[in-house]
Design an enzyme around this catalytic site. Structure first.
Site, PDB file in Angstrom:
ATOM      1  CE1 TYR A  88      85.047  45.891  46.341  1.00 35.50           C
ATOM      2  CE2 TYR A  88      86.259  45.291  48.736  1.00 35.50           C
ATOM      3  CZ  TYR A  88      85.348  44.442  47.712  1.00 35.50           C
ATOM      4  OH  TYR A  88      84.801  43.692  47.257  1.00 35.50           O
ATOM      5  NE  ARG A  98      90.893  44.834  55.426  1.00 32.91           N
ATOM      6  CZ  ARG A  98      90.912  43.984  55.033  1.00 32.91           C
ATOM      7  NH1 ARG A  98      89.495  43.095  54.540  1.00 32.91           N
ATOM      8  NH2 ARG A  98      91.144  42.884  54.219  1.00 32.91           N
ATOM      9  CG  HIS A 130      89.511  42.487  45.469  1.00 29.50           C
ATOM     10  ND1 HIS A 130      89.738  41.529  46.221  1.00 29.50           N
ATOM     11  CD2 HIS A 130      88.228  43.382  45.760  1.00 29.50           C
ATOM     12  CE1 HIS A 130      89.245  41.949  47.603  1.00 29.50           C
ATOM     13  NE2 HIS A 130      87.928  42.475  47.390  1.00 29.50           N
ATOM     14  CD  GLN A 173      91.278  23.395  46.645  1.00 23.25           C
ATOM     15  OE1 GLN A 173      91.802  23.388  47.195  1.00 23.25           O
ATOM     16  NE2 GLN A 173      89.945  22.116  46.283  1.00 23.25           N
ATOM     17  CB  ALA A 223      86.450  10.892  52.385  1.00 22.12           C
TER      18      ALA A 223
HETATM   19  P1  FAD Z   1      92.711   8.949  49.596  1.00 19.88           P
HETATM   20  O1  FAD Z   1      93.112  10.724  49.431  1.00 19.88           O
HETATM   21  O2  FAD Z   1      92.721   8.542  48.559  1.00 19.88           O
HETATM   22  O3  FAD Z   1      92.475   7.823  50.571  1.00 19.88           O
HETATM   23  C1  FAD Z   1      92.082   6.991  50.547  1.00 19.88           C
HETATM   24  C2  FAD Z   1      92.982   5.797  51.563  1.00 19.88           C
HETATM   25  O4  FAD Z   1      92.037   4.929  51.678  1.00 19.88           O
HETATM   26  C3  FAD Z   1      94.134   5.745  51.452  1.00 19.88           C
HETATM   27  O5  FAD Z   1      94.751   6.586  52.484  1.00 19.88           O
HETATM   28  C4  FAD Z   1      94.302   4.544  50.996  1.00 19.88           C
HETATM   29  O6  FAD Z   1      96.037   4.125  51.850  1.00 19.88           O
HETATM   30  C5  FAD Z   1      93.201   3.524  52.002  1.00 19.88           C
HETATM   31  N1  FAD Z   1      93.228   2.593  51.339  1.00 19.88           N
HETATM   32  C6  FAD Z   1      92.733   2.233  50.224  1.00 19.88           C
HETATM   33  N2  FAD Z   1      92.204   0.947  50.567  1.00 19.88           N
HETATM   34  C7  FAD Z   1      92.326   0.646  51.904  1.00 19.88           C
HETATM   35  C8  FAD Z   1      91.828  -0.875  52.405  1.00 19.88           C
HETATM   36  N3  FAD Z   1      91.453  -2.043  51.303  1.00 19.88           N
HETATM   37  N4  FAD Z   1      91.796  -0.312  53.236  1.00 19.88           N
HETATM   38  C9  FAD Z   1      92.557  -0.037  54.145  1.00 19.88           C
HETATM   39  N5  FAD Z   1      92.622   1.416  53.814  1.00 19.88           N
HETATM   40  C10 FAD Z   1      92.627   1.238  51.999  1.00 19.88           C
HETATM   41  N6  FAD Z   1      92.747  18.195  47.087  1.00 19.88           N
HETATM   42  C11 FAD Z   1      92.343  20.302  47.443  1.00 19.88           C
HETATM   43  O7  FAD Z   1      91.061  19.787  47.364  1.00 19.88           O
HETATM   44  N7  FAD Z   1      93.293  20.877  47.034  1.00 19.88           N
HETATM   45  C12 FAD Z   1      94.742  20.975  46.642  1.00 19.88           C
HETATM   46  O8  FAD Z   1      94.811  21.869  46.230  1.00 19.88           O
HETATM   47  C13 FAD Z   1      95.163  19.486  46.253  1.00 19.88           C
HETATM   48  N8  FAD Z   1      96.581  18.943  46.032  1.00 19.88           N
HETATM   49  C14 FAD Z   1      96.588  17.496  45.787  1.00 19.88           C
HETATM   50  C15 FAD Z   1      98.121  17.698  45.681  1.00 19.88           C
HETATM   51  C16 FAD Z   1      98.559  16.475  45.508  1.00 19.88           C
HETATM   52  C17 FAD Z   1      99.603  16.458  45.291  1.00 19.88           C
HETATM   53  C18 FAD Z   1      97.762  15.662  45.552  1.00 19.88           C
HETATM   54  C19 FAD Z   1      98.216  13.940  45.194  1.00 19.88           C
HETATM   55  C20 FAD Z   1      96.826  15.700  45.360  1.00 19.88           C
HETATM   56  C21 FAD Z   1      95.642  16.780  45.845  1.00 19.88           C
HETATM   57  N9  FAD Z   1      94.704  16.806  46.199  1.00 19.88           N
HETATM   58  C22 FAD Z   1      94.147  18.342  46.268  1.00 19.88           C
HETATM   59  C23 FAD Z   1      93.307  16.122  46.001  1.00 19.88           C
HETATM   60  C24 FAD Z   1      92.939  15.404  47.226  1.00 19.88           C
HETATM   61  O9  FAD Z   1      94.208  15.165  48.605  1.00 19.88           O
HETATM   62  C25 FAD Z   1      92.300  14.223  47.009  1.00 19.88           C
HETATM   63  O10 FAD Z   1      90.911  15.075  46.000  1.00 19.88           O
HETATM   64  C26 FAD Z   1      91.606  13.903  48.548  1.00 19.88           C
HETATM   65  O11 FAD Z   1      92.953  12.720  48.959  1.00 19.88           O
HETATM   66  C27 FAD Z   1      90.611  12.622  47.913  1.00 19.88           C
HETATM   67  O12 FAD Z   1      90.315  12.279  49.616  1.00 19.88           O
HETATM   68  P2  FAD Z   1      89.469  10.468  49.594  1.00 19.88           P
HETATM   69  O13 FAD Z   1      89.075  10.075  50.911  1.00 19.88           O
HETATM   70  O14 FAD Z   1      88.577  10.143  49.082  1.00 19.88           O
HETATM   71  O15 FAD Z   1      91.066   9.185  49.070  1.00 19.88           O
HETATM   72  P1  NAP Z   2      93.048  16.169  36.660  1.00 18.59           P
HETATM   73  O1  NAP Z   2      92.715  17.983  37.208  1.00 18.59           O
HETATM   74  O2  NAP Z   2      92.033  15.235  36.026  1.00 18.59           O
HETATM   75  O3  NAP Z   2      94.329  15.949  36.194  1.00 18.59           O
HETATM   76  C1  NAP Z   2      94.433  14.857  34.728  1.00 18.59           C
HETATM   77  C2  NAP Z   2      95.134  15.313  33.484  1.00 18.59           C
HETATM   78  O4  NAP Z   2      96.370  13.755  32.922  1.00 18.59           O
HETATM   79  C3  NAP Z   2      94.902  16.183  31.935  1.00 18.59           C
HETATM   80  O5  NAP Z   2      96.035  17.169  32.746  1.00 18.59           O
HETATM   81  C4  NAP Z   2      94.740  15.313  31.581  1.00 18.59           C
HETATM   82  O6  NAP Z   2      94.947  16.167  30.897  1.00 18.59           O
HETATM   83  C5  NAP Z   2      95.651  14.091  31.591  1.00 18.59           C
HETATM   84  N1  NAP Z   2      95.514  13.072  31.364  1.00 18.59           N
HETATM   85  C6  NAP Z   2      93.920  12.211  31.688  1.00 18.59           C
HETATM   86  N2  NAP Z   2      94.343  10.821  31.812  1.00 18.59           N
HETATM   87  C7  NAP Z   2      95.366  10.853  30.802  1.00 18.59           C
HETATM   88  C8  NAP Z   2      95.683   9.306  29.709  1.00 18.59           C
HETATM   89  N3  NAP Z   2      95.492   8.461  29.682  1.00 18.59           N
HETATM   90  N4  NAP Z   2      97.041   9.427  29.472  1.00 18.59           N
HETATM   91  C9  NAP Z   2      98.146  10.776  28.786  1.00 18.59           C
HETATM   92  N5  NAP Z   2      97.004  11.776  30.198  1.00 18.59           N
HETATM   93  C10 NAP Z   2      95.998  12.330  30.455  1.00 18.59           C
HETATM   94  O7  NAP Z   2      93.370  15.306  37.679  1.00 18.59           O
HETATM   95  P2  NAP Z   2      95.105  15.211  38.777  1.00 18.59           P
HETATM   96  O8  NAP Z   2      95.914  16.392  38.006  1.00 18.59           O
HETATM   97  O9  NAP Z   2      95.509  13.905  39.312  1.00 18.59           O
HETATM   98  O10 NAP Z   2      94.450  16.004  39.855  1.00 18.59           O
HETATM   99  C11 NAP Z   2      93.047  15.242  41.201  1.00 18.59           C
HETATM  100  C12 NAP Z   2      92.481  15.938  41.490  1.00 18.59           C
HETATM  101  O11 NAP Z   2      92.854  16.635  42.694  1.00 18.59           O
HETATM  102  C13 NAP Z   2      91.589  17.487  40.666  1.00 18.59           C
HETATM  103  O12 NAP Z   2      90.576  17.107  40.282  1.00 18.59           O
HETATM  104  C14 NAP Z   2      91.914  18.206  41.992  1.00 18.59           C
HETATM  105  O13 NAP Z   2      90.808  19.133  42.144  1.00 18.59           O
HETATM  106  C15 NAP Z   2      92.979  17.690  42.788  1.00 18.59           C
HETATM  107  N6  NAP Z   2      93.983  19.413  42.986  1.00 18.59           N
HETATM  108  C16 NAP Z   2      93.410  20.423  43.319  1.00 18.59           C
HETATM  109  C17 NAP Z   2      94.191  21.330  43.535  1.00 18.59           C
HETATM  110  C18 NAP Z   2      93.864  22.312  43.296  1.00 18.59           C
HETATM  111  O14 NAP Z   2      94.609  23.635  43.915  1.00 18.59           O
HETATM  112  N7  NAP Z   2      92.757  22.935  43.773  1.00 18.59           N
HETATM  113  C19 NAP Z   2      95.746  21.206  43.496  1.00 18.59           C
HETATM  114  C20 NAP Z   2      95.912  19.428  43.099  1.00 18.59           C
HETATM  115  C21 NAP Z   2      95.024  18.579  42.660  1.00 18.59           C
HETATM  116  P3  NAP Z   2      95.092  15.384  29.049  1.00 18.59           P
HETATM  117  O15 NAP Z   2      93.954  15.170  28.896  1.00 18.59           O
HETATM  118  O16 NAP Z   2      94.748  16.780  28.231  1.00 18.59           O
HETATM  119  O17 NAP Z   2      96.053  14.988  28.383  1.00 18.59           O
HETATM  120 FE1  SF4 Z   3      88.569  28.866  52.856  1.00 21.87          FE
HETATM  121 FE2  SF4 Z   3      88.311  26.685  54.611  1.00 21.87          FE
HETATM  122 FE3  SF4 Z   3      90.304  27.036  52.597  1.00 21.87          FE
HETATM  123 FE4  SF4 Z   3      90.510  29.058  54.984  1.00 21.87          FE
HETATM  124  S1  SF4 Z   3      90.261  25.975  54.427  1.00 21.87           S
HETATM  125  S2  SF4 Z   3      90.788  29.017  53.081  1.00 21.87           S
HETATM  126  S3  SF4 Z   3      88.375  29.668  55.174  1.00 21.87           S
HETATM  127  S4  SF4 Z   3      88.431  27.221  52.681  1.00 21.87           S
END
Ligand code: FAD
Ligand code: NAP
Ligand code: SF4
Length: 678
Positions: A175, A223, A261, A348, A395
């Site tokens: 800043y 700061r 920044h 986020q 969730a």
């Molecule tokens: P889920 O996480 O899919 O949880 C659903 C749960 O329900 C599971 O444990 C499953 O076993 C259970 N279940 C399903 N059916 C049944 C049943 N019939 N009975 C009992 N249990 C059941 N999000 C971010 O915000 N920031 C990130 O940086 C980020 N990075 C990510 C990186 C990776 C590699 C991945 C895979 C995901 C990432 N995400 C991130 C996404 C985030 O993890 C998901 O958006 C989030 O977990 C979704 O939450 P959910 O509770 O809706 O579903």
């Molecule tokens: P996503 O961001 O929607 O990406 C899905 C990817 O798959 C896209 O690159 C898409 O690109 C491709 N795709 C979709 N349909 C397809 C098909 N039929 N065939 C081939 N390619 C296909 O979803 P995601 O990577 O699974 O992540 C899920 C959520 O987790 C995200 O929405 C994100 O918010 C969260 N997340 C967040 C972070 C974070 O750092 N904040 C990190 C990880 C995950 P094309 O259609 O161009 O191929």
């Molecule tokens: Fe920001 Fe909350 Fe993520 Fe910490 S956990 S970086 S306070 S959104």
């Protein structure tokens, strides 16, 4: 300097009081300044007061507000919050009063944004535009510089009248004050520039004039940018010289700032190792007699205690950790540190929101900055229903805890042997290890609230019939695209869980958030904090101006191709304040990017595709699929078919509700708001 010792107490150094001038802080925890979006309008001040009061009730030693402008030309954006009139001071009494009612202390941060001002009236040491703002700042005249130094002092005096216990002068993060200090942005040849000493005159005058107006006992925190992390920033020797001049001019505490920044080194996001910058504070503390405060990527009481105990700092500043858990300090003091909802440094819901002009909140605590609007009041006995939550992903975890907090009898059914859902995969990504803390928090919270957790239990209709309400949080499953030979490929979940060993050459189908993360995971070579700093080109600021040097090349564990069908740049949808760093790591790791692909076949030779109708073969050992996700809805559909009415007794949340653009922020928020609305 006060020696902190409180034997027999948890975290004795952290919880020891400290007297600064006429103010005694009840402990060493400073809630660092963070713009929340509640600072800018008078009608939001009651919300700001509630937000600050909740942190004061949680025993924070000193809360520092977001930045308030010392003049209109110092606005961060049009009509930003300012402290420039008696009316402003009078309005702020509700904030300071609310904090004092809880036994807390609060400082107002004084800010002039300079060329970071998102306004056409911005001004700076010299004319110019920053790389992160669209407006060109005009150069201040000598008289205007003089007036601005006085404006800081006058704002401090108004803050004192408003009941603030201290002020913080914002002299870091790039800043206006930094813009005066660095040759990068100060090209003046008058009394405010030309030499390092003349460039220091502005901040020294700010502090000197402030001290004159506020009297001897009123604490002034400054700061200070200990590492600028930009070219033509300050050297270490200049930083120390400035700190000594500030001490002489009347600063009471030096707080740590790291990086402007516009710096292209991440300073606070998850991939930054915990405590990565504390060496700078330790080094400065050796030079000064006034207390110094450490900051950046300190998110546990253990680390904070260690930094105080080993002489790194006298105070510890945490901003986001106190958004995540307003009771952080109280829990630490009561021996309940395992109940702290730890900040996972994702940015986020806090910084990404602020940069998008949306009110800040917190991914793991969506009540943050919404304290008056989202309230989990205990339900009257007659409305305390039995609730089954199906799925223990973010969730379901959020819903289960929130319903239980309202007094409902909650059963959480999870098909897997562990809680977490997709989040368990996320925490395997290098630099997202912090995500494990959220699952530790929820595990403990479920225990404290007495939720009946049934792991390894796939919910069925018969079982659910016994409950008054059912929350379906069954999440998502990976989408498997229709490509010939796709059965040879590995879904991302199997890859991350180690279900299949992957070869040295891998193609990743899908380059969304998960594809980018998986590419990082595939290439990652473990690194120490020193190696992490070296990879980002952070060097000794005594040897390298601004602390920047040539980045050390990163090794890569594999040869990786990251492929998508779209032609847009890869990773554009990632978080505003962290996406650039994820994209940079991919580049540093040599990940090859393919855009505009049409997939033809997966076979033993690799991935066959076309770009612009030209066939290509990516000769790889494995193909990992990260092609998005689909909602898991069968249970919900069965419940509806069985006659349980949607919206009344059966609710659908998280990824099960909507898989598109799902993230844990939405999932956790939806779980909380559902329970709060019942
Ligand atoms: P889920 O996480 O899919 O949880 C659903 C749960 O329900 C599971 O444990 C499953 O076993 C259970 N279940 C399903 N059916 C049944 C049943 N019939 N009975 C009992 N249990 C059941 N999000 C971010 O915000 N920031 C990130 O940086 C980020 N990075 C990510 C990186 C990776 C590699 C991945 C895979 C995901 C990432 N995400 C991130 C996404 C985030 O993890 C998901 O958006 C989030 O977990 C979704 O939450 P959910 O509770 O809706 O579903
Ligand atoms: P996503 O961001 O929607 O990406 C899905 C990817 O798959 C896209 O690159 C898409 O690109 C491709 N795709 C979709 N349909 C397809 C098909 N039929 N065939 C081939 N390619 C296909 O979803 P995601 O990577 O699974 O992540 C899920 C959520 O987790 C995200 O929405 C994100 O918010 C969260 N997340 C967040 C972070 C974070 O750092 N904040 C990190 C990880 C995950 P094309 O259609 O161009 O191929
Ligand atoms: Fe920001 Fe909350 Fe993520 Fe910490 S956990 S970086 S306070 S959104």
């Amino acid at each position: 300097m006060t020696q902190p010792t409180q034997p027999g107490q948890p975290y004795p150094h952290l919880l020891a009081p400290l007297t600064i001038g006429g103010l005694t802080l009840r402990n060493r925890v400073v809630m660092g300044s963070m713009h929340t979006g509640l600072e800018d309008h008078a009608w939001d001040l009651p919300k700001l007061a509630a937000y600050a009061a909740e942190r004061a009730r949680g025993q924070v030693g000193l809360i520092v507000t977001g930045g308030f402008a010392v003049s209109k030309r110092g606005w961060l954006k049009p009509f930003a919050g300012e402290m420039t009139s008696r009316m402003d001071a009078a309005r702020h009494r509700q904030v300071t009063g609310a904090v004092h009612d809880e036994g807390g202390a609060i400082a107002l941060q004084l800010l002039h944004a300079g060329r970071y001002g998102y306004t056409p009236i911005s001004e700076s040491a010299s004319a110019g535009r920053s790389p992160i703002t669209p407006f060109t700042a005009r150069a201040m005249s000598s008289k205007q510089v003089d007036r601005t130094a006085t404006a800081f002092a006058e704002s401090a005096r108004l803050a004192q009248k408003a009941g603030y216990d201290a002020v913080e002068v914002m002299g870091s993060e790039g800043y206006l004050i930094n813009q005066f200090l660095a040759a990068r942005t100060n090209h003046r040849d008058d009394a405010w520039g030309g030499t390092a000493t003349r460039r220091m005159r502005f901040p020294v005058e700010v502090v000197r004039r402030t001290r004159e107006l506020v009297g001897d006992d009123f604490p002034i925190v400054y700061r200070l940018s200990l590492l600028d992390l930009v070219e033509d920033g300050q050297t270490w020797e200049e930083t120390v010289e400035l700190a000594l001049l500030l001490e002489d001019a009347g600063a009471s505490v030096i707080n740590t700032g790291i990086g402007w920044h516009e710096a292209r080194v991440p300073t606070i996001i998850t991939q930054v190792p915990r405590g990565a910058w504390s060496w700078t504070t330790r080094r400065l503390r050796e030079e000064l007699t006034i207390p110094v405060c450490a900051s950046n990527r300190i998110n546990t009481p253990e680390l904070a205690e260690q930094l105080l105990a080993d002489g790194t700092a006298d105070l510890v500043s945490m901003a986001r950790p106190l958004l995540a858990d307003p009771e952080f300090v109280a829990k630490a003091a009561q021996g309940r540190a395992d109940e702290i909802n730890t900040c996972i440094a994702c940015n986020q819901a806090c910084l990404d929101h602020v940069f998008d002009n949306v009110r800040a909140s917190c991914l793991v605590n969506p009540r943050a900055c919404h304290e008056t609007e989202v309230v989990l009041l205990p339900l009257p006995a007659a409305r305390r229903r039995s609730v089954a939550v199906v799925g223990a992903g973010p969730a379901g975890l959020s819903a289960a805890c929130s319903y239980a907090e309202r007094g409902c009898a909650v059963t959480l059914l999870e098909a897997d042997a562990e809680i977490g859902g997709q989040f368990r995969l996320a925490m395997r990504i290098p630099g997202k290890e912090e995500f494990a803390e959220t699952l530790r928090y929820f595990t403990r919270r479920l225990e404290v609230l007495g939720v009946d957790v049934r792991l390894g239990t796939r919910a069925d209709l018969e079982e659910l019939a016994a409950y008054d309400e059912v929350v379906v949080a069954t999440g998502v499953e990976p989408r498997i695209p229709d490509i010939p030979g796709i059965e040879r490929a590995v879904p991302y979940a199997d890859a991350l869980l180690g279900a299949r060993e992957l070869g040295p050459r891998v193609a990743v189908i899908g380059a969304g958030g998960i594809g980018v993360d998986v590419a990082h995971w595939l290439t990652h070579v473990p690194e120490t904090t020193d190696e992490w700093l070296a990879h980002w080109g952070v060097g000794d600021p005594s040897l390298h101006r601004g602390g920047l040097t040539e980045p050390k090349p990163r090794e890569s564990a594999r040869e990786v191709w990251l492929v998508q069908r779209k032609t847009t740049p890869i990773g554009v949808g990632l978080g505003k304040t962290s996406g650039w760093a994820h994209r940079a790591v991919l580049k540093q790791s040599g990940v090859r990017q393919v855009r505009g692909a049409t997939y033809d076949l997966v076979d033993e030779r690799g991935l066959h595709l076309r770009v612009d109708d030209v066939p290509q073969l990516l000769e790889v050992d494995d193909v990992v699929v990260c092609a998005g996700q689909e909602s898991v809805r069968d249970l919900y559909d069965d419940l509806l078919a069985a006659g349980r009415e949607a919206g009344r007794t059966v609710h659908l949340i998280g990824g099960a509700d909507l898989a598109a653009e799902l993230d844990a922020k939405r999932a956790i928020d939806q779980g909380l708001r559902l329970a709060a609305s019942r």
